[in-house]
Design a protein around this motif. Sequence first.
Motif, short mmCIF file in Angstrom:
data_model
loop_
_atom_site.label_atom_id
_atom_site.label_comp_id
_atom_site.label_asym_id
_atom_site.label_seq_id
_atom_site.Cartn_x
_atom_site.Cartn_y
_atom_site.Cartn_z
N GLY A 12 0.77 -1.23 0.00
CA GLY A 12 0.00 0.00 0.00
C GLY A 12 0.81 1.28 0.00
O GLY A 12 1.99 1.30 0.30
N CYS A 13 0.11 2.38 -0.38
CA CYS A 13 0.72 3.73 -0.39
C CYS A 13 0.71 4.28 1.01
O CYS A 13 -0.18 5.05 1.38
CB CYS A 13 -0.06 4.66 -1.31
N SER A 14 1.66 3.90 1.81
CA SER A 14 1.68 4.30 3.22
C SER A 14 3.11 4.28 3.72
O SER A 14 3.95 3.51 3.24
CB SER A 14 0.83 3.33 4.05
N TYR A 17 4.30 0.76 4.87
CA TYR A 17 4.35 -0.29 3.85
C TYR A 17 5.11 -1.52 4.36
O TYR A 17 4.64 -2.66 4.25
CB TYR A 17 5.01 0.28 2.60
N ILE A 43 -0.10 -4.42 -3.12
CA ILE A 43 -0.21 -3.05 -3.61
C ILE A 43 1.17 -2.41 -3.47
O ILE A 43 1.75 -2.40 -2.38
CB ILE A 43 -1.25 -2.23 -2.82
N ARG A 45 4.15 0.58 -3.53
CA ARG A 45 4.25 1.89 -2.89
C ARG A 45 3.59 2.97 -3.74
O ARG A 45 3.11 3.99 -3.22
CB ARG A 45 5.71 2.27 -2.66
N GLU A 46 3.55 2.74 -5.06
CA GLU A 46 2.97 3.72 -5.98
C GLU A 46 1.46 3.54 -6.12
O GLU A 46 0.80 4.34 -6.79
CB GLU A 46 3.62 3.60 -7.36
N GLY A 47 0.91 2.49 -5.51
CA GLY A 47 -0.53 2.28 -5.57
C GLY A 47 -1.00 1.35 -6.66
O GLY A 47 -2.19 1.29 -6.95
N ASN A 48 -0.09 0.60 -7.26
CA ASN A 48 -0.47 -0.37 -8.30
C ASN A 48 -0.81 -1.71 -7.66
O ASN A 48 -0.07 -2.20 -6.80
CB ASN A 48 0.67 -0.54 -9.30
N TRP A 49 -1.90 -2.33 -8.12
CA TRP A 49 -2.39 -3.58 -7.55
C TRP A 49 -1.96 -4.77 -8.42
O TRP A 49 -2.01 -4.70 -9.65
CB TRP A 49 -3.92 -3.56 -7.48
N ASN A 108 -4.51 5.00 3.28
CA ASN A 108 -4.86 4.20 2.10
C ASN A 108 -5.00 2.72 2.41
O ASN A 108 -4.69 1.86 1.59
CB ASN A 108 -3.81 4.39 1.00
#
Length: 354
Positions: A12-14, A17, A43, A45-49, A108
């Motif tokens: 995730g974007c956090s 992470y 997910i 770091r950039e938010g891609n799943w 997020n």
Amino acid sequence: MTKITVAIVFGGCSTEYEVSLSSASAVIEHLNKEVYNVVMIGISREGNWYRYNGETSLIREDRWLEHSSCVPAVISPSRHHKGLLELVGTEHRFTPLDIVFPVLHGKNGEDGTIQGLLELSGIPFVGCGTLSSALCMDKAFAKTVARAAGIDVPEFVTVFPGMAVAEAVAAASQLGYPLYVKPAKSGSSIGISKAYTELELEAGIEEARRHDSKLVIERHVDGIELGCAILGHAGDDPIAGEIDEIALTGEFFDYEEKYSLSTAAIHLPSRVASEMKELVKATALRIYRELNCSGFARVDLFLGNDGRLLFNEVNTIPGFTSKSRYPNMMRYAGIQFPELLDRLIESALKEVRV
């Protein structure tokens, strides 16, 4: 017996992470593979799943994205397709999901964002719902609701976006030093500082604003910090695990201390008297209900030297490694890690979210 398909969402974007990778690895390793079909969703770091089909060790080592099995994927928000869509070129594969276990910490993930997606989708999920997650993540809102419910909280002021530093310093200084400056919506004590003077307070505000535009400035409590693990739904009969206690020799329990314990120790069970333990559990359960929590959470409180219990915060997705505080408190109460996961999943599958 038909296996339950459970999706574990990690990363995730956090700023948390890495903590998510450790927690998710432990959850995956402790799930009974004879009962559960595990689908891993990472997910970046950039938010891609991505759907991930590699070894759990690569998640822990943050090398999972290097694995050839990673395929771009999304959880469908459509209730007609309750599951995971893998995007393979111009085609897609669909995997039905019985339940989702978000093992995400901080922004997020712990703040109602993914919970909102899952409520749209109609897929059952472990943990607090959208409103409760968002409310608990925002320290200012959580303290305001708790105080309105008659629960003691440390004196605090909210610094809203755009408020001048001088105005924030003037308001907070009325509380008396020392003071803690906290991003309103950041976990793991990231961006938190302790101020003894106006100059330190100004610096703390500038630092906290690197992590959030809304801040909480809170009066220091002379005393100790206690944690209480809660399991169950607020509307039913949730249970409390054992109480733990943070013993500090440094200034406060910051990010480094949480994961190194270089100048701090965690006492489990807490060293407080049995009567106080019962009061802590009762207060934690009350807070859990007032904030409409479900599934699980860790409620943190201060016990002042004057004997007062004050609400600190609720972690709706606390650390979940086999050595983390929440599983350890439950283990001490007689619930081992695999059983804890079973109970969380079973409870979530029964919950009706309206």
